[in-house]
Design an enzyme around this catalytic site. Structure first.
Site, mmCIF file in Angstrom:
data_model
loop_
_atom_site.group_PDB
_atom_site.id
_atom_site.type_symbol
_atom_site.label_atom_id
_atom_site.label_comp_id
_atom_site.label_asym_id
_atom_site.label_seq_id
_atom_site.Cartn_x
_atom_site.Cartn_y
_atom_site.Cartn_z
ATOM 1 N N SER A 1 9.532 -1.851 6.008
ATOM 2 C CA SER A 1 9.809 -0.445 5.742
ATOM 3 C C SER A 1 11.036 -0.043 6.538
ATOM 4 C CB SER A 1 8.602 0.403 6.164
ATOM 5 O OG SER A 1 9.011 1.719 6.448
ATOM 6 N N HIS B 1 -17.097 -3.119 -10.811
ATOM 7 C CA HIS B 1 -16.909 -1.703 -10.439
ATOM 8 C C HIS B 1 -16.285 -1.590 -9.056
ATOM 9 C CE1 HIS B 1 -19.591 -0.700 -13.818
ATOM 10 N NE2 HIS B 1 -20.214 -1.781 -13.421
ATOM 11 N N LYS C 1 5.324 -2.140 9.267
ATOM 12 C CA LYS C 1 4.962 -2.397 7.881
ATOM 13 C C LYS C 1 5.400 -3.767 7.371
ATOM 14 C CE LYS C 1 3.213 -0.119 5.141
ATOM 15 N NZ LYS C 1 3.567 1.083 4.392
ATOM 16 N N GLU D 1 3.609 -5.816 -6.081
ATOM 17 C CA GLU D 1 3.729 -4.469 -6.669
ATOM 18 C C GLU D 1 4.724 -4.472 -7.823
ATOM 19 O OE1 GLU D 1 4.106 -1.321 -3.529
ATOM 20 O OE2 GLU D 1 3.655 -3.016 -2.242
#
Ligand code: ARG
Length: 461
Positions: free
Chosen positions: A280, A159, A286, A293
């Site tokens: 970025s 969970h 970043k 991803e």
């Protein structure tokens, strides 16, 4: 009028509308099966030669002519024409240019309906071993991580809450086994592709006494398909392949998702190599885990390929329908995507660093609550009661705003008089991990054994 298609100039005399020609043309996709098409045609020529449809001389011309076409394709000197609607047309057109009218005999008793699905199955059987090798290499990469990280303790989650401590190696190995099932599925897909449709003609079978068993053997298939109608319409093997790619995508996406979280500042368990991260355009600080991803994102695309084919197949009337032409783009893209994500995932695994201290620091003693219950069980308390007693202790630690291990002994004794001084020995992550000692658990010796077993599985399959 479009000339030089395999069907123009007879029944059909009006020019093909350009948009129809564009829609109809599959060459850009199916030219990838050129090698298989030529091998298939050479085997077919041999099969009809055995039925005396070709003379020895014609057979030799066709065979060597096809060798030349193959050479042109390999060298990149083959010139495709606008009228080549697919690879089958292109190969036959070029063959006839090279050897003359004898080329026109090759297609005797054959249809593109049995030809295309033969090529497709051959392509799949040629490609699966390459994918298998890659899948194996990826499994090795997980195994290698497990070897490297054997001393690292980390929280296990259910969970997405801290549940029980585990060895990081155990977590890496959990992905190894998912991939092992993918490898099994891939080899089953190869078994499903291993039936020869050639010799089924357009739908009803071929009118020449071709020995299809010989033909199957010469092309490396286990057997010829037993029903010509089924053979030209069956794309189960393509669905199996897309299901394989979807499952692989799913497995890698789940692993990627966890690694994305583990690489955040909040978790900090792992740091990805710059080679697999991007920056970025706006925020100078970043470092984004785009590799993971994209692996996660591609899984959705792979499911799409499976659903597309299933949707195209739904309710298709017997036997060949042009809808089936759409099958190859889906399978080719799925194969390329699977190959690419496997390569990237392996790269990510090979180059990331694990932040051992951070993994340990995040582990909360509450994750040892099950061990406290087991402590009481060992002293004779039924597990359900022990669960309740430890729950009380957790609640107490929260009211006292202290760690479980800071609860003084007299408070433990108020909860149960089975608690004694040795309760404090329970607060060891190492002991908690080693306590999971049944086969398949995270105890260090079991994980080592699991890794040896994994090595054996890789060797023997
Ligand atoms: N390009 C076609 C395909 O990929 C070949 C089969 C054509 N058959 C036909 N009856 N038009 O499916």
């Amino acid at each position: 009028m479009q000339k030089n298609t395999l069907w123009s100039g007879g029944r059909l005399s009006a020019a093909l509308n350009q948009s129809m020609a564009d829609l109809n043309r599959s060459l850009d996709i199916d030219k990838r099966m050129a090698e298989q098409d030529i091998r298939g045609s050479q085997a077919w020529a041999k099969a009809i030669r055995a039925c005396d449809i070709l003379t020895e001389e014609e057979w030799t011309m066709i065979h060597t002519g096809l060798d030349r076409v193959l050479q042109e394709i390999r060298e990149g000197s083959f010139i495709f024409q606008d009228t080549d609607e697919d690879i089958h047309t292109a190969v036959e057109r070029r063959l006839t240019e090279i050897i003359g009218p004898a080329g026109g005999k090759l297609h005797t008793g054959r249809s593109r309906n049995d030809q295309v699905v033969t090529d497709f199955r051959m392509w799949m059987l040629d490609t699966i071993p390459e994918l298998e090798t890659q899948l194996r290499a990826l499994q090795e990469a997980f195994l290698e991580r497990a070897r490297k990280d054997i001393d690292i303790y980390v929280s296990g989650y259910t969970h997405f809450q801290q549940a029980q401590p585990i060895l990081l190696s155990h977590w890496w190995m959990s992905h190894f086994w998912a991939l092992d099932r993918d490898r099994q599925r891939l080899s089953e897909t190869a078994q499903h592709a291993d039936t020869l449709p050639l010799g089924c003609g357009a739908l009803a079978g071929t009118a020449y006494p071709v020995d299809r068993f010989d033909l199957a053997e010469s092309l490396g298939f286990s057997m010829p398909s037993p029903n010509s109608l089924d053979a030209v319409s069956d794309r189960d093997f393509a669905c199996d392949f897309l299901y394989w790619a979807s499952m692989l995508g799913q497995h890698l996406s789940r692993c990627a998702e966890a690694m994305i979280l583990y690489s955040t500042m909040e978790f900090g368990y792992i740091t990805l190599s710059d080679a697999f991260s991007t920056g970025s355009s706006l925020m100078p600080q970043k470092k984004n885990p785009d590799s993971l991803e994209l692996i996660r994102g591609k899984a959705g695309m792979q499911y799409g390929h499976l659903f597309s084919l299933l949707s195209s197949l739904k309710g298709l009337p017997s036997a060949y329908d042009k809808d089936l032409q759409e099958d190859k783009q889906l399978v080719f893209t799925a194969a390329d995507t699977a190959a690419l994500v496997m390569t990237v995932m392996k790269g990510v695994l090979d180059t990331l660093t694990v932040n051992k201290d951070r993994c340990m620091a995040v582990l909360n003693t509450q994750a040892l609550a099950t061990d406290l219950a087991d402590y009481l069980v060992k002293k004779g308390m039924p597990f359900r009661e022990a669960h309740h007693a430890v729950g009380k202790a957790v609640k107490l630690s929260e009211t006292m705003k202290c760690d479980l291990k800071e609860i003084p002994l007299e408070k433990w004794k108020e909860i149960s008089d089975l608690f004694a001084e040795d309760v404090y020995n329970t607060f060891s992550v190492e002991n908690a991990v080693d306590a999971r000692c049944a086969w398949g658990g995270t105890a260090r010796f079991r994980v080592m054994e699991q890794m040896r077993f994994a090595e054996k599985v890789l060797q023997n399959s």
